[in-house]
Write a protein that holds these residues in place. Sequence first.
Motif, PDB file in Angstrom:
ATOM      1  N   UNK A 168       0.629  -1.272  -0.470  1.00 18.11           N
ATOM      2  CA  UNK A 168      -0.326   0.181   0.147  1.00 18.11           C
ATOM      3  C   UNK A 168       1.105   1.233  -0.055  1.00 18.11           C
ATOM      4  N   UNK A 169       1.003   2.117  -1.280  1.00 18.88           N
ATOM      5  CA  UNK A 169       1.854   3.201  -1.532  1.00 18.88           C
ATOM      6  C   UNK A 169       0.480   4.488  -1.004  1.00 18.88           C
ATOM      7  N   UNK A 170       1.297   5.288   0.130  1.00 16.11           N
ATOM      8  CA  UNK A 170       0.747   6.793  -0.122  1.00 16.11           C
ATOM      9  C   UNK A 170       0.229   8.294  -1.315  1.00 16.11           C
ATOM     10  N   UNK A 171       0.083   8.238  -1.096  1.00 13.55           N
ATOM     11  CA  UNK A 171       0.530   9.570  -2.597  1.00 13.55           C
ATOM     12  C   UNK A 171       0.661  10.661  -2.459  1.00 13.55           C
ATOM     13  N   UNK A 172       0.613  10.986  -1.245  1.00 19.16           N
ATOM     14  CA  UNK A 172       0.419  12.401  -0.534  1.00 19.16           C
ATOM     15  C   UNK A 172       1.912  12.484  -0.244  1.00 19.16           C
ATOM     16  N   UNK A 173       2.284  13.251   0.175  1.00 21.16           N
ATOM     17  CA  UNK A 173       4.133  14.171   0.537  1.00 21.16           C
ATOM     18  C   UNK A 173       3.881  15.313   1.108  1.00 21.16           C
ATOM     19  N   UNK A 210       5.351  18.581   1.618  1.00 21.01           N
ATOM     20  CA  UNK A 210       5.799  19.661   1.381  1.00 21.01           C
ATOM     21  C   UNK A 210       5.985  20.047  -0.093  1.00 21.01           C
ATOM     22  N   UNK A 211       4.934  18.585  -0.626  1.00 20.94           N
ATOM     23  CA  UNK A 211       4.697  18.428  -1.852  1.00 20.94           C
ATOM     24  C   UNK A 211       4.150  18.195  -2.826  1.00 20.94           C
ATOM     25  N   UNK A 212       3.423  18.278  -3.793  1.00 26.42           N
ATOM     26  CA  UNK A 212       2.185  17.937  -4.931  1.00 26.42           C
ATOM     27  C   UNK A 212       2.750  16.487  -4.424  1.00 26.42           C
ATOM     28  N   UNK A 213       1.104  16.313  -4.978  1.00 27.03           N
ATOM     29  CA  UNK A 213       0.639  14.151  -4.478  1.00 27.03           C
ATOM     30  C   UNK A 213       1.138  14.206  -5.862  1.00 27.03           C
ATOM     31  N   UNK A 214       2.557  12.558  -5.471  1.00 32.09           N
ATOM     32  CA  UNK A 214       3.072  11.519  -6.674  1.00 32.09           C
ATOM     33  C   UNK A 214       1.600  11.452  -7.904  1.00 32.09           C
ATOM     34  N   UNK A 215       2.579  12.219  -9.124  1.00 34.63           N
ATOM     35  CA  UNK A 215       1.552  12.142  -9.976  1.00 34.63           C
ATOM     36  C   UNK A 215       1.426  10.932 -10.821  1.00 34.63           C
TER      37      UNK A 215
END
Length: 155
Positions: free
Chosen positions: A58-63, A65-70
């Motif tokens: 399970x990989x979260x896409x939020x980061x 201090x950065x934009x989410x993983x596109x």
Amino acid sequence: MKTPALLAVLVAMTLTGCVTAPHALNAPYPPKAEQSAAQPAPQQVCKTGSLMTQSVLYFGLSRHDAAPVSAAEWQTFVDKDVTPRFKDGLSVFDAKGQWLRSEGVVIKENSKALMLIHADTQEAQKKLGEIRDIYKKRFKQDSVMQVDNPACVDF
């Protein structure tokens, strides 16, 4: 009279399955590794196919201090880091993750679930660990959850 004796035997047999071992009442959940290792798991037998391992990462896409993983970054990760390690195939699912931060705040985020079917080997576990480490480092993630289960697989 035989009926009371027979009734007593039937009641005793029925109640036998209701007894819980004393240590099970106070057992921690989830069980600690040393407790799990002490009791060997029952051998699973497949009625169809072969016994393999189903791993879901399970990989979260939020980061932070950065934009989410596109979508493009995710696909590049799958193509360049996952596929070379698991060429036989994989499945990706969109997911909605939720977890509790140490401060007591519930975090909700878009996620990806990656399902892999593989032999239960140290080599496969090593590759899974590499995938998790690469993702955490590249996308500044605190963790990537891994869930492994035995699976009977037939093609």
